[in-house]
Enzyme design. Structure first.
Site, PDB file in Angstrom:
ATOM      1  N   ARG A  82      11.373   3.769   3.759  1.00 57.98           N
ATOM      2  CA  ARG A  82      10.935   2.749   4.765  1.00 57.98           C
ATOM      3  C   ARG A  82      11.900   1.871   5.210  1.00 57.98           C
ATOM      4  NH1 ARG A  82       5.780  -1.062   5.420  1.00 57.98           N
ATOM      5  NH2 ARG A  82       4.806   1.055   5.645  1.00 57.98           N
ATOM      6  N   LYS A  86      25.381  -4.772   0.039  1.00 52.20           N
ATOM      7  CA  LYS A  86      26.766  -4.851   0.177  1.00 52.20           C
ATOM      8  C   LYS A  86      27.594  -4.236   1.252  1.00 52.20           C
ATOM      9  CE  LYS A  86      26.676  -4.204  -4.812  1.00 52.20           C
ATOM     10  NZ  LYS A  86      26.825  -3.118  -5.785  1.00 52.20           N
ATOM     11  N   HIS A 132       5.019   6.250  11.513  1.00 54.22           N
ATOM     12  CA  HIS A 132       4.670   6.129  10.083  1.00 54.22           C
ATOM     13  C   HIS A 132       3.576   7.293   9.881  1.00 54.22           C
ATOM     14  CE1 HIS A 132       3.433   4.630   6.279  1.00 54.22           C
ATOM     15  NE2 HIS A 132       2.749   3.356   6.881  1.00 54.22           N
ATOM     16  N   ARG A 157       0.913  -1.380   0.018  1.00 59.75           N
ATOM     17  CA  ARG A 157      -0.104   0.118   0.067  1.00 59.75           C
ATOM     18  C   ARG A 157       0.791   1.083  -0.038  1.00 59.75           C
ATOM     19  NH1 ARG A 157      -2.321  -3.084   2.406  1.00 59.75           N
ATOM     20  NH2 ARG A 157      -0.825  -3.032   3.883  1.00 59.75           N
ATOM     21  N   THR A 158       1.688   1.161   1.045  1.00 53.43           N
ATOM     22  CA  THR A 158       2.472   2.512   0.979  1.00 53.43           C
ATOM     23  C   THR A 158       3.164   3.024  -0.068  1.00 53.43           C
ATOM     24  OG1 THR A 158       2.588   2.079   3.677  1.00 53.43           O
ATOM     25  CG2 THR A 158       4.198   3.897   2.769  1.00 53.43           C
TER      26      THR A 158
END
Lengths: 304, 150
Positions: free
Chosen positions: A102, A81, A130, A52-53
């Site tokens: 995120r 890495k 959030h 969704r986000t």
């Protein structure tokens, strides 16, 4: 607050006026504005999965005429890495006008914002914040109830680990709410949040039985018991099926109760609720679009 | 007087007394005494009427500022700090908890970015008594019992 070039990291950074201003701009962003962010580039740094986000950020940017680049898992970035987040942010800032991040680690977005000269929007940092979710929750409440003021708000599910309920509690505290925190003792709202409410003089009730308080609620905010936040899998097994809401819940509720859920749901909310007038969770998810459009436009200085 | 002479008196500089013994070397770390070029004396486990065993730090030729003194508030809240000039006490400073704390404390949240990447911790002090701080990064609150010195 003028949001131009500001980072959007935590709901705690915003005053009541800021929140109301963002909601007002979101209202004017219900429809696409294909020329507004032309020639602007948004990069998405998604170190953990999200449907969704991420998609709603991409859609919000593209529907305002902007462009998008980025990655959607840590394994497809240089983090694999061993590159530090600080370095990744320093490098990506050269490719874009705004960054959406995120990350599974708490505080990651704040650090990326300090590294980057370009504004950063936090799309979730572990169990911490959030803010765009909280803003779309506020926007939904305002839309379905006509006001944010003096509402009785029930929250049910994992109130201990759930970041959405913590942030929503903080944000709604500006609007004279009465909270009903409904969870088994082990998953109740942490004491530190309850202490803060006490200090602010905000009314709240903690309860483990939803039926006892369901007739008092204007909003019922349901959350998933989140497997990924449990340090101990045995604990998770104990609570995973604790609440299963279905139409039986509705026998005793106010006629204009609205049920919200940040989604994804597992089995805490039965599909039989979906087609009732109480359910607003799909509309809630869709409200992420105008909210994210508003933030992108405000931070990029294309609206005030 | 005899006890004071366990380590030599200084002419000009700073004397920090009444440090809890187990915090003496933490105070030395926090103030980064190993980088000071002038004479520094550190003594610990000295007898003290008030706190049982105490530490003393004497720094020749360096006058600590109030801001520097406040950095040790977390580990030695009852320390006394005297600024010495020509063997006499010129000024007494009180240790007081600052509004922001950097570097000294480790965030108690293992999933905080400060425990993952090599960056300095930062906390804002929400309340001095009872002591409560909030991590600038993960926004987790910590009480006195959660605190671990870096």
């Amino acid at each position: 607050m003028n949001l131009k070039n500001q980072d959007i990291i935590s709901i705690n950074d915003f005053s009541k006026e800021d929140l109301l201003h963002i909601l007002k701009i979101a209202k004017s962003m219900e429809k696409p504005k294909p020329a507004l962010l032309k020639n602007k580039i948004m990069s998405t740094l998604f170190f953990e999965p999200s449907t969704r986000t991420r998609l709603s950020f991409i859609y919000a940017m593209e529907s305002l005429g902007g462009e998008v680049l980025g990655f959607d898992s840590a394994s497809s970035s240089s983090a694999k890495k061993g590159e530090s987040l600080w370095d990744t942010a320093k490098i990506v800032e050269k490719y874009c006008d705004i960054m959406v991040i995120r990350h599974p680690v708490e505080g990651a977005a704040r650090l990326a914002a300090e590294a980057s000269g370009k504004p950063v929007i936090n799309a979730g940092d572990g169990a911490n914040q959030h803010p765009t979710q909280t803003l779309l929750d506020l926007y939904t409440i305002q839309k379905v109830k006509g006001t944010l003021n003096s509402l009785s708000i029930g929250m049910v599910g994992d109130l201990k680990y759930g970041r959405t309920v913590h942030s929503l509690t903080a944000a709604m505290s500006y609007f004279n709410p009465t909270f009903y925190f409904i969870a088994p003792q082990a998953l109740q709202m942490p004491q530190t949040y309850l202490d803060e409410l006490k200090e602010k003089g905000i009314k709240f009730v903690t309860e483990s039985n939803l039926q006892k308080v369901s007739n008092k609620l204007d909003i019922l905010y349901v959350t998933r018991i989140q497997k990924e936040r449990f340090p101990d899998p045995v604990e998770y097994e104990k609570y995973k099926g604790y609440y299963k809401l279905d139409t039986k819940l509705l026998e005793n509720v106010k006629k204009d109760l609205k049920i919200m859920h940040p989604l994804p749901r597992v089995d805490e909310m039965d599909k039989s609720l979906d087609n009732t007038p109480y359910a607003v969770y799909f509309e809630q998810a869709a409200n992420g679009i105008p909210i994210r459009r508003a933030l992108l436009a405000l931070v990029l200085g294309k609206t005030k | 007087m005899k006890k004071e002479l366990t380590i030599s008196a200084i002419k000009d500089g700073t004397v920090i007394d009444h440090i809890p013994s187990n915090a003496t070397f933490k105070v030395a770390d926090i103030l980064d005494l190993k980088s000071i070029k002038s004479m520094v004396s550190v003594a610990t486990n000295l007898p003290s009427k008030h706190i049982g065993k105490k530490g003393i730090v004497k720094i020749e030729g360096k006058y600590l500022t109030q801001e520097e003194v406040n950095k040790i508030a977390i580990v030695a809240p009852d320390a006394t700090v005297n600024i010495i000039e020509n063997y006499g006490v010129k000024k007494k400073l009180r240790v007081s908890i600052p509004n922001q704390i950097s570097r000294v404390i480790k965030c108690s949240n293992p999933n905080c970015i400060t425990n993952v990447e090599k960056i300095e911790t930062r906390f804002s002090v929400l309340s001095k008594n009872p002591f409560k701080i909030r991590c600038h990064y993960c926004e987790r609150d910590m009480n006195k019992e959660d605190i671990e010195i870096v």
